[in-house]
Scaffold this motif. Sequence first.
Motif, PDB file in Angstrom:
ATOM      1  N   ALA A   1       0.377  -6.108  16.056  1.00 23.00           N
ATOM      2  CA  ALA A   1       1.637  -6.562  15.456  1.00 23.00           C
ATOM      3  C   ALA A   1       1.289  -7.236  14.128  1.00 23.00           C
ATOM      4  CB  ALA A   1       2.357  -7.538  16.360  1.00 23.00           C
ATOM      5  N   THR A   2       1.906  -6.760  13.059  1.00 24.98           N
ATOM      6  CA  THR A   2       1.661  -7.307  11.730  1.00 24.98           C
ATOM      7  C   THR A   2       2.973  -7.785  11.148  1.00 24.98           C
ATOM      8  OG1 THR A   2      -0.066  -5.645  11.446  1.00 24.98           O
ATOM      9  CG2 THR A   2       0.632  -6.835   9.480  1.00 24.98           C
ATOM     10  N   ARG A   3       2.992  -9.020  10.667  1.00 26.66           N
ATOM     11  CA  ARG A   3       4.202  -9.545  10.042  1.00 26.66           C
ATOM     12  C   ARG A   3       4.437  -8.846   8.703  1.00 26.66           C
ATOM     13  NH1 ARG A   3       4.136 -15.652   9.877  1.00 26.66           N
ATOM     14  NH2 ARG A   3       4.796 -15.378  11.992  1.00 26.66           N
ATOM     15  N   VAL A   4       5.660  -8.404   8.472  1.00 29.81           N
ATOM     16  CA  VAL A   4       6.037  -7.764   7.214  1.00 29.81           C
ATOM     17  C   VAL A   4       6.643  -8.843   6.335  1.00 29.81           C
ATOM     18  CG1 VAL A   4       7.462  -6.011   6.126  1.00 29.81           C
ATOM     19  CG2 VAL A   4       6.445  -5.582   8.380  1.00 29.81           C
ATOM     20  N   GLU A   5       6.005  -9.136   5.218  1.00 32.18           N
ATOM     21  CA  GLU A   5       6.467 -10.211   4.322  1.00 32.18           C
ATOM     22  C   GLU A   5       7.490  -9.699   3.356  1.00 32.18           C
ATOM     23  OE1 GLU A   5       5.618 -13.357   4.818  1.00 32.18           O
ATOM     24  OE2 GLU A   5       4.196 -12.839   6.377  1.00 32.18           O
TER      25      GLU A   5
END
Length: 186
Positions: A182-186
């Motif tokens: 899971a990667t946070r989308v900035e």
Amino acid sequence: MNRTAILVTTLALCAVPICLTAQDAASATPRPPEHFYRLHLTVEQLNVDGKVQNTRNYVATIVNQDNQQNIRTGARVPIATGSYEAGSAAANMNTQYQYIDVGVNFDVRKVREIGDKLEFDLVADISSLAPMPNKSPAMANDPVIRQNKWDSMVVIPIGKPTIVFSADDLDDKGTMQVELTATRVE
């Protein structure tokens, strides 16, 4: 008058710990994600030595708690379920089919942030056609479908690849696993 002031002060001091306890309980409850997240799902088939034989990648973007993401990829396999005669001649025989979905399906629901982790329900359904063994001619067209299916609540650290499911392969001594990042989308 002094007794009233003392009573009001005492009640106020007793109420402060109750308010603080209620705030602590509210902050411990998982909340809907405040950010967008990209989920990278990788399905790997490993041989008996643990070396990767095959890899497939799938990506979904999660918006909020109420958003459900579905990934579907594969084929529809026809299975003969019966036949009927359309008229009086045997040449008018019609076959009935039922179609079965075969491939990779992921469902992601109930996404919540918990500190630096992401929690959600994940359903993974991975199926394929098995190699056709030597069968009698009557069974020659009946496919055998392999299926790995998992349904679980998962909690993963944000930004770190995590194996969320693993199972032995039914045909050999290898393993199938699903890794999720899971990667946070900035």
